[in-house]
Motif scaffolding. Sequence first.
Motif, PDB file in Angstrom:
ATOM      1  N   THR A  36       0.825  -1.217   0.000  1.00  0.00           N
ATOM      2  CA  THR A  36       0.000   0.000   0.000  1.00  0.00           C
ATOM      3  C   THR A  36       0.860   1.268   0.000  1.00  0.00           C
ATOM      4  N   GLY A  37       0.195   2.360  -0.388  1.00  0.00           N
ATOM      5  CA  GLY A  37       0.847   3.658  -0.328  1.00  0.00           C
ATOM      6  C   GLY A  37       1.113   4.073   1.103  1.00  0.00           C
ATOM      7  N   SER A  38       0.224   3.701   1.994  1.00  0.00           N
ATOM      8  CA  SER A  38       0.427   4.055   3.403  1.00  0.00           C
ATOM      9  C   SER A  38       1.685   3.393   3.939  1.00  0.00           C
ATOM     10  N   ASN A  85       4.689   5.116   2.456  1.00  0.00           N
ATOM     11  CA  ASN A  85       4.946   6.399   3.120  1.00  0.00           C
ATOM     12  C   ASN A  85       5.619   6.187   4.473  1.00  0.00           C
ATOM     13  N   HIS A  96      -1.886  13.548   3.218  1.00  0.00           N
ATOM     14  CA  HIS A  96      -2.351  12.188   3.506  1.00  0.00           C
ATOM     15  C   HIS A  96      -1.599  11.604   4.687  1.00  0.00           C
ATOM     16  N   GLU A 121      -3.528   8.362   7.496  1.00  0.00           N
ATOM     17  CA  GLU A 121      -2.782   7.108   7.683  1.00  0.00           C
ATOM     18  C   GLU A 121      -2.937   6.609   9.112  1.00  0.00           C
ATOM     19  N   GLU A 128       3.285  16.648  -0.887  1.00  0.00           N
ATOM     20  CA  GLU A 128       2.385  15.683  -1.555  1.00  0.00           C
ATOM     21  C   GLU A 128       2.054  16.220  -2.947  1.00  0.00           C
ATOM     22  N   ASN A 184      -3.956  15.251  -2.775  1.00  0.00           N
ATOM     23  CA  ASN A 184      -5.275  14.620  -2.835  1.00  0.00           C
ATOM     24  C   ASN A 184      -6.374  15.550  -2.298  1.00  0.00           C
ATOM     25  N   ASP A 228       5.298  12.388  -1.008  1.00  0.00           N
ATOM     26  CA  ASP A 228       4.179  11.465  -1.153  1.00  0.00           C
ATOM     27  C   ASP A 228       3.707  11.633  -2.600  1.00  0.00           C
ATOM     28  N   ALA A 271       1.917   9.547  -4.460  1.00  0.00           N
ATOM     29  CA  ALA A 271       0.878   8.566  -4.817  1.00  0.00           C
ATOM     30  C   ALA A 271       0.362   8.842  -6.230  1.00  0.00           C
ATOM     31  N   ARG A 272       0.251  10.131  -6.564  1.00  0.00           N
ATOM     32  CA  ARG A 272      -0.247  10.524  -7.889  1.00  0.00           C
ATOM     33  C   ARG A 272       0.772  11.390  -8.629  1.00  0.00           C
ATOM     34  N   CYS A 323       2.356   5.297  -6.008  1.00  0.00           N
ATOM     35  CA  CYS A 323       1.317   4.257  -6.036  1.00  0.00           C
ATOM     36  C   CYS A 323       0.983   3.853  -7.463  1.00  0.00           C
ATOM     37  N   SER A 344      -1.718   1.828  -7.707  1.00  0.00           N
ATOM     38  CA  SER A 344      -3.107   1.405  -7.479  1.00  0.00           C
ATOM     39  C   SER A 344      -4.099   2.561  -7.541  1.00  0.00           C
ATOM     40  N   LYS A 345      -3.633   3.755  -7.928  1.00  0.00           N
ATOM     41  CA  LYS A 345      -4.550   4.900  -8.058  1.00  0.00           C
ATOM     42  C   LYS A 345      -4.872   5.061  -9.559  1.00  0.00           C
ATOM     43  N   SER A 373       2.491  -0.228  -4.387  1.00  0.00           N
ATOM     44  CA  SER A 373       3.136   1.071  -4.211  1.00  0.00           C
ATOM     45  C   SER A 373       4.614   0.801  -4.011  1.00  0.00           C
TER      46      SER A 373
HETATM   47  C1  LIG Z   1      -1.829  11.165  -1.494  1.00  0.00           C
HETATM   48  C2  LIG Z   1      -1.973   9.772  -0.991  1.00  0.00           C
HETATM   49  N1  LIG Z   1      -0.959   9.191  -0.364  1.00  0.00           N
HETATM   50  C3  LIG Z   1      -1.034   7.939   0.109  1.00  0.00           C
HETATM   51  C4  LIG Z   1      -2.172   7.196  -0.040  1.00  0.00           C
HETATM   52  C5  LIG Z   1      -2.221   5.828   0.583  1.00  0.00           C
HETATM   53  O1  LIG Z   1      -2.404   4.800  -0.300  1.00  0.00           O
HETATM   54  P1  LIG Z   1      -3.053   3.408   0.175  1.00  0.00           P
HETATM   55  O2  LIG Z   1      -4.519   3.609   0.160  1.00  0.00           O
HETATM   56  O3  LIG Z   1      -2.571   2.442  -0.865  1.00  0.00           O
HETATM   57  O4  LIG Z   1      -2.525   3.100   1.523  1.00  0.00           O
HETATM   58  C6  LIG Z   1      -3.279   7.757  -0.678  1.00  0.00           C
HETATM   59  C7  LIG Z   1      -4.521   6.973  -0.835  1.00  0.00           C
HETATM   60  O5  LIG Z   1      -5.521   7.417  -1.344  1.00  0.00           O
HETATM   61  C8  LIG Z   1      -3.177   9.078  -1.160  1.00  0.00           C
HETATM   62  O6  LIG Z   1      -4.205   9.691  -1.771  1.00  0.00           O
END
Ligand SMILES: Cc1ncc(COP(=O)(O)O)c(C=O)c1O
Length: 336
Positions: free
Chosen positions: A61-63, A66, A87, A92, A140, A144, A173, A175-176, A201, A203-204, A212
């Motif tokens: 996971t992204g969490s 991170n 995030h 988290e 970030e 998000n 971070d 993720a995107r 990530c 998975s987004k 991730s």
């Molecule tokens: C900016 C950002 N970082 C980290 C994450 C965490 O990803 P995960 O849901 O895979 O733990 C998200 C999840 O939506 C996110 O939007």
Amino acid sequence: MSDAPVDLRSDTLTRPTDAMRAAMASAEVGDDVYGEDPTVRRLEERVAELLGHEAALFCPTGSMANVLAVRTLVGVGQEILCESRAHIARAELGAHAAYTGLTMRTWSDPAGGVDLTALDDLFAPDLGPYFVPTVALAVENTHNFAGGTVVPLADLEALRAFADERGARIHLDGARIWNAHVATGVPLATYGGLVDVAAVCLSKGLGAPIGSLVVGSVDAVAESRVWRKRMGGGMRQVGVLAAAGLHALEHHLERLADDHVHARLLAEACGVDPAGVATNIVVVPVVDAPAYVARARAAGVLVSAVGPRTVRLVTHLDVARADVERAARALAVLAA
Ligand SMILES: Cc1ncc(COP(=O)(O)O)c(C=O)c1O
């Protein structure tokens, strides 16, 4: 045309395409805890190369990515500074405090970006024995909860200079980060080159079902590999999952531009200035977010509340142009 609801709650909702499933089914695998999964290794090398770093580590996971990345910069009783809706701070579930024993302080920026004046006020590496020392900064990109905003390159460069002057290190971070890259044309390696570690990530918006990566130096990634195992995240024949990520990077990166166009169409329908929508997320101010979510659902559109008076719409691979147009028509008639 389908009358299933148009699901704009998140870009994590995508399902693997047939081509992605075929890539997963034929993936070569091995035991990744032994470092013997060739597909995972290929993915790690590819992502490290894209971001211009030495190494990468596949995580569920992204969490987790991170937490692992940040803990290479920040120790027990030290602090990292981040934007207030980051995030890592908001979503988290206290993981960084629980696993790493760090604290966070935040600055606020309407666009989720960098505010060097605020940072200068917060930054305190050594105020004596009663104060938590600041050792790192987090950014970030895209942001998000600020609405998929892109942090301008010049601000990231200024943040790097700020950190270097003070001996601090930077976590991204990302993720995107793919969306930021496609929206701006800034190379991924340029974004990567401005930070010490990153989490990205698959998975987004890229549409992989999971995955991730921590990205950084050989040492940071080696340390993260140990901590991933310690946290119960050592994985075995996960080349089947890494194959989905490799497929996503090859086939779903450039198409993020479509999601960005779709997000601007939705923004217009909801009375939000499309010029302020940089990527695939639209944040809409409403009078009562839960009531708006219910009315949108009744009109065939799923959106999520991200604050008492804020809802979020996210475009992604599983929302085609026709779905976007149907959602736009439905949302246009809903009063905020
Ligand atoms: C900016 C950002 N970082 C980290 C994450 C965490 O990803 P995960 O849901 O895979 O733990 C998200 C999840 O939506 C996110 O939007």
